[in-house]
Design a protein around this motif. Structure first.
Motif, PDB file in Angstrom:
ATOM      1  N   ASP A 118      36.328  42.909  60.137  1.00 50.26           N
ATOM      2  CA  ASP A 118      37.051  43.789  60.956  1.00 50.26           C
ATOM      3  C   ASP A 118      37.498  44.933  60.460  1.00 50.26           C
ATOM      4  O   ASP A 118      38.322  45.101  59.790  1.00 50.26           O
ATOM      5  CB  ASP A 118      38.503  42.833  61.322  1.00 50.26           C
ATOM      6  CG  ASP A 118      38.075  41.544  61.787  1.00 50.26           C
ATOM      7  OD1 ASP A 118      37.203  41.551  62.627  1.00 50.26           O
ATOM      8  OD2 ASP A 118      38.676  40.392  61.584  1.00 50.26           O
TER       9      ASP A 118
ATOM     10  N   PRO B 114      42.753  42.359  70.391  1.00 50.35           N
ATOM     11  CA  PRO B 114      41.876  41.575  69.794  1.00 50.35           C
ATOM     12  C   PRO B 114      40.610  41.277  70.385  1.00 50.35           C
ATOM     13  O   PRO B 114      40.529  41.715  71.894  1.00 50.35           O
ATOM     14  CB  PRO B 114      42.705  40.095  69.991  1.00 50.35           C
ATOM     15  CG  PRO B 114      43.936  40.700  70.087  1.00 50.35           C
ATOM     16  CD  PRO B 114      43.981  41.818  70.896  1.00 50.35           C
ATOM     17  N   GLY B 115      39.719  40.449  70.162  1.00 52.08           N
ATOM     18  CA  GLY B 115      38.264  40.503  70.647  1.00 52.08           C
ATOM     19  C   GLY B 115      38.247  39.312  71.785  1.00 52.08           C
ATOM     20  O   GLY B 115      37.637  39.419  72.765  1.00 52.08           O
ATOM     21  N   ASN B 116      39.300  38.106  71.453  1.00 54.56           N
ATOM     22  CA  ASN B 116      39.166  37.074  72.307  1.00 54.56           C
ATOM     23  C   ASN B 116      39.461  37.344  73.873  1.00 54.56           C
ATOM     24  O   ASN B 116      40.521  38.388  74.089  1.00 54.56           O
ATOM     25  CB  ASN B 116      40.280  36.092  71.716  1.00 54.56           C
ATOM     26  CG  ASN B 116      39.672  34.846  71.077  1.00 54.56           C
ATOM     27  OD1 ASN B 116      38.424  34.351  71.340  1.00 54.56           O
ATOM     28  ND2 ASN B 116      40.079  34.731  69.919  1.00 54.56           N
ATOM     29  N   PRO B 117      38.808  37.241  74.847  1.00 58.01           N
ATOM     30  CA  PRO B 117      38.627  37.694  75.926  1.00 58.01           C
ATOM     31  C   PRO B 117      40.290  37.508  76.636  1.00 58.01           C
ATOM     32  O   PRO B 117      40.800  38.714  77.327  1.00 58.01           O
ATOM     33  CB  PRO B 117      37.654  37.001  77.032  1.00 58.01           C
ATOM     34  CG  PRO B 117      36.699  36.771  75.890  1.00 58.01           C
ATOM     35  CD  PRO B 117      37.440  36.505  74.653  1.00 58.01           C
TER      36      PRO B 117
ATOM     37  N   ILE C  63      26.490  36.622  72.223  1.00 60.22           N
ATOM     38  CA  ILE C  63      27.196  36.207  73.539  1.00 60.22           C
ATOM     39  C   ILE C  63      27.177  37.586  74.496  1.00 60.22           C
ATOM     40  O   ILE C  63      26.706  38.405  73.767  1.00 60.22           O
ATOM     41  CB  ILE C  63      28.676  35.711  73.496  1.00 60.22           C
ATOM     42  CG1 ILE C  63      29.435  36.798  72.779  1.00 60.22           C
ATOM     43  CG2 ILE C  63      28.550  34.491  72.612  1.00 60.22           C
ATOM     44  CD1 ILE C  63      30.801  36.762  72.862  1.00 60.22           C
ATOM     45  N   TYR C  64      27.157  37.113  75.956  1.00 67.25           N
ATOM     46  CA  TYR C  64      27.268  38.341  76.642  1.00 67.25           C
ATOM     47  C   TYR C  64      28.585  39.158  76.464  1.00 67.25           C
ATOM     48  O   TYR C  64      29.628  38.354  76.386  1.00 67.25           O
ATOM     49  CB  TYR C  64      27.152  38.002  78.123  1.00 67.25           C
ATOM     50  CG  TYR C  64      25.562  37.599  78.395  1.00 67.25           C
ATOM     51  CD1 TYR C  64      24.618  38.748  78.265  1.00 67.25           C
ATOM     52  CD2 TYR C  64      25.506  36.397  78.974  1.00 67.25           C
ATOM     53  CE1 TYR C  64      23.214  38.118  78.986  1.00 67.25           C
ATOM     54  CE2 TYR C  64      24.157  35.944  79.516  1.00 67.25           C
ATOM     55  CZ  TYR C  64      23.092  36.863  79.183  1.00 67.25           C
ATOM     56  OH  TYR C  64      21.636  36.429  79.622  1.00 67.25           O
TER      57      TYR C  64
ATOM     58  N   SER D 228      31.974  40.957  77.584  1.00 69.03           N
ATOM     59  CA  SER D 228      32.798  41.021  78.959  1.00 69.03           C
ATOM     60  C   SER D 228      34.149  41.874  78.936  1.00 69.03           C
ATOM     61  O   SER D 228      34.419  42.190  79.661  1.00 69.03           O
ATOM     62  CB  SER D 228      32.844  39.437  79.571  1.00 69.03           C
ATOM     63  OG  SER D 228      33.685  38.997  78.464  1.00 69.03           O
ATOM     64  N   ASN D 229      34.472  42.040  77.781  1.00 67.19           N
ATOM     65  CA  ASN D 229      35.949  42.829  77.706  1.00 67.19           C
ATOM     66  C   ASN D 229      35.943  44.165  78.364  1.00 67.19           C
ATOM     67  O   ASN D 229      36.852  44.451  78.719  1.00 67.19           O
ATOM     68  CB  ASN D 229      36.369  42.701  76.214  1.00 67.19           C
ATOM     69  CG  ASN D 229      36.690  41.387  75.439  1.00 67.19           C
ATOM     70  OD1 ASN D 229      37.020  40.419  76.420  1.00 67.19           O
ATOM     71  ND2 ASN D 229      36.982  41.517  74.076  1.00 67.19           N
TER      72      ASN D 229
ATOM     73  N   LEU E 238      27.754  40.845  70.183  1.00 65.95           N
ATOM     74  CA  LEU E 238      27.577  41.118  71.725  1.00 65.95           C
ATOM     75  C   LEU E 238      26.442  41.743  72.135  1.00 65.95           C
ATOM     76  O   LEU E 238      25.774  42.751  71.516  1.00 65.95           O
ATOM     77  CB  LEU E 238      28.853  42.137  71.858  1.00 65.95           C
ATOM     78  CG  LEU E 238      30.130  41.708  71.299  1.00 65.95           C
ATOM     79  CD1 LEU E 238      31.225  42.634  71.502  1.00 65.95           C
ATOM     80  CD2 LEU E 238      30.468  40.493  72.227  1.00 65.95           C
TER      81      LEU E 238
END
Ligand code: AMP
Ligand code: MG
Length: 398
Positions: free
Chosen positions: A256, A296-299, A198-199, A201-202, A187
């Protein structure tokens, strides 16, 4: 694996409301009332006029009509913010404006539009019933009644009422301080992402959701996938926060590290992994009396688990009665299917008439459909819903 509703029950039953405090009225918007609030006065607090016009004795004008006007002597006026000592006797009237206190003796108000000034007298062209165009003291609110219940939010409309009642401060629950931590070596926040980067955003998204839920958000620096760094970040966050929300690093890979880092600072993992799509690798834990939500990390997974699992807890911390997302009926404009074995929170779009469409690609990384969505459908596993079916849509902002 834990079902979503069991996870919600376990989280909510682990949370107790924070302490209450008295707060000046103008700082209470969206706060939750810690006690019932009683009206200290009645509203209106005095009989007053609903119109610009004249205070009269209704009986004096009972024969008034266009062809048979009644003439009354005007003996004074009551501009806004004033009162008049003189009583209105039979055959006389007093000039009033909307909100003017009704003078003694009068029992009705004739609208200005039904009158004319002629030869120094007021000609009235229409009759009025007793108490017509008068707002009676206490007809809106009677002193002593409950005007806000414990657990209800202070809305703009309730602020209007509390302000009109002269309430200067309110007992509300302290706002929880909620930390947001993002984890992941990939990130970046500024500049050009390098290969594989990646940028981030979360944190932005979660901070705005959590602010809307009413908490006081503290956004912490990004943390790399290192046990030591994650430990230090969690420790620092728990020093100042009532609850900490992390994203990423809570799945099963060797990078993780959120769960082991949390356990290393003395945290207890209450449960990990839920039968939900998106959002399976979700962790709930306790650190002393404080709460950890490992998202979780997935937005999209972070977004959905924040609404479905973190939101009720943060509302309960604030003493709210209603912990659940508003659910409205909607009609499917197309067929929806959940072929999986977990409940699926589907990103949908509901139009002003209540017709529901898919918001687009439903993968847990797909932000285009998330940005398009204004509703979620909680769809049970192995289900097909035909077009035309009435369903419940969950909303979070309007
Ligand atoms: P993880 O749960 O750490 O395995 O991350 C799952 C996916 O979410 C990966 O593709 C990550 O790059 C992405 N991700 C994790 N954290 C964030 C974040 N803070 N902002 C945007 N994407 C993220
Ligand atoms: Mg990660």
């Amino acid at each position: 694996m834990l079902e979503v509703d069991d996870a919600q029950k376990r989280i909510v039953s682990a949370v107790q409301p924070l302490a209450s405090e008295n707060v000046p009225l103008d700082q209470t918007v969206r706060r939750i009332l810690a006690k019932h609030v009683a009206a200290p006065i009645s509203l209106p607090s005095f009989d007053n006029s609903a119109m610009d016009g004249y205070a009269v004795h209704a009986v004096d004008v009972q024969t008034a009509a266009a062809a048979t006007p009644v003439s009354l002597k005007c003996i004074g006026a009551v501009p806004a913010g004033q009162a008049i000592e003189t009583a209105v006797n039979r055959g006389t009237c007093v000039r009033l404006f909307t909100g003017s206190a009704l003078p003694d003796g009068a029992n009705a108000v004739v609208m200005q539009e039904e009158t004319r000034i002629a030869n120094g007298m007021i000609e009235v062209f229409s009759s009025v019933k007793p108490w017509e165009n008068v707002r009676l003291a206490g007809e809106d609110i009677k002193a002593g009644i409950v005007v806000g219940e414990q657990g209800e939010p202070v809305t703009a409309a309730r602020l209007a009422l509390f302000g009109a009642l002269g309430i200067a401060e309110l007992p509300v629950i302290r706002r929880p301080i909620v930390g947001v931590i993002g984890t992941g070596n990939e990130l970046v926040t500024t500049g050009q992402p390098g290969p594989g980067q990646i940028y981030e955003s979360n944190r932005l998204c979660l901070a705005s959701l959590i602010t809307q839920i009413g908490a006081d958000v503290r956004v912490f620096a990004l943390v790399r996938d290192s046990l030591g760094e994650t430990r230090a970040a969690l420790q620092a966050a728990f020093e100042v926060c009532d609850a900490v929300v992390t994203t990423g690093g809570v799945s099963v890979g060797e990078h993780d590290v959120v769960k082991p880092a949390f356990q290393a600072i003395g945290g207890t993992c209450e449960f990990w992994k839920i039968a939900v799509k998106p959002g399976k690798p979700f962790m709930f834990g306790r650190w002393r009396e404080k709460l950890l939500f490992g998202l979780p990390g997935n937005p999209v997974s972070a977004f959905v688990t924040c609404l479905v699992l973190v939101r009720p807890a943060l509302l309960k911390l604030q003493g709210a009665k209603n912990l659940w997302l508003p659910a409205h009926p909607g009609i499917l404009a197309e067929e929806f299917a959940n072929q999986g074995d977990r409940i699926h929170f589907i990103r949908a779009n509901v139009d002003p008439k209540g017709m529901v469409c898919s918001a687009g690609l439903q993968a847990s990384h797909a932000l285009g459909s998330l940005a398009n969505a204004n509703a979620l459908l909680a769809m049970p596993p192995e289900t097909i819903w035909p077009a035309g079916r009435t369903v419940e849509v969950l909303r979070w902002e309007f």
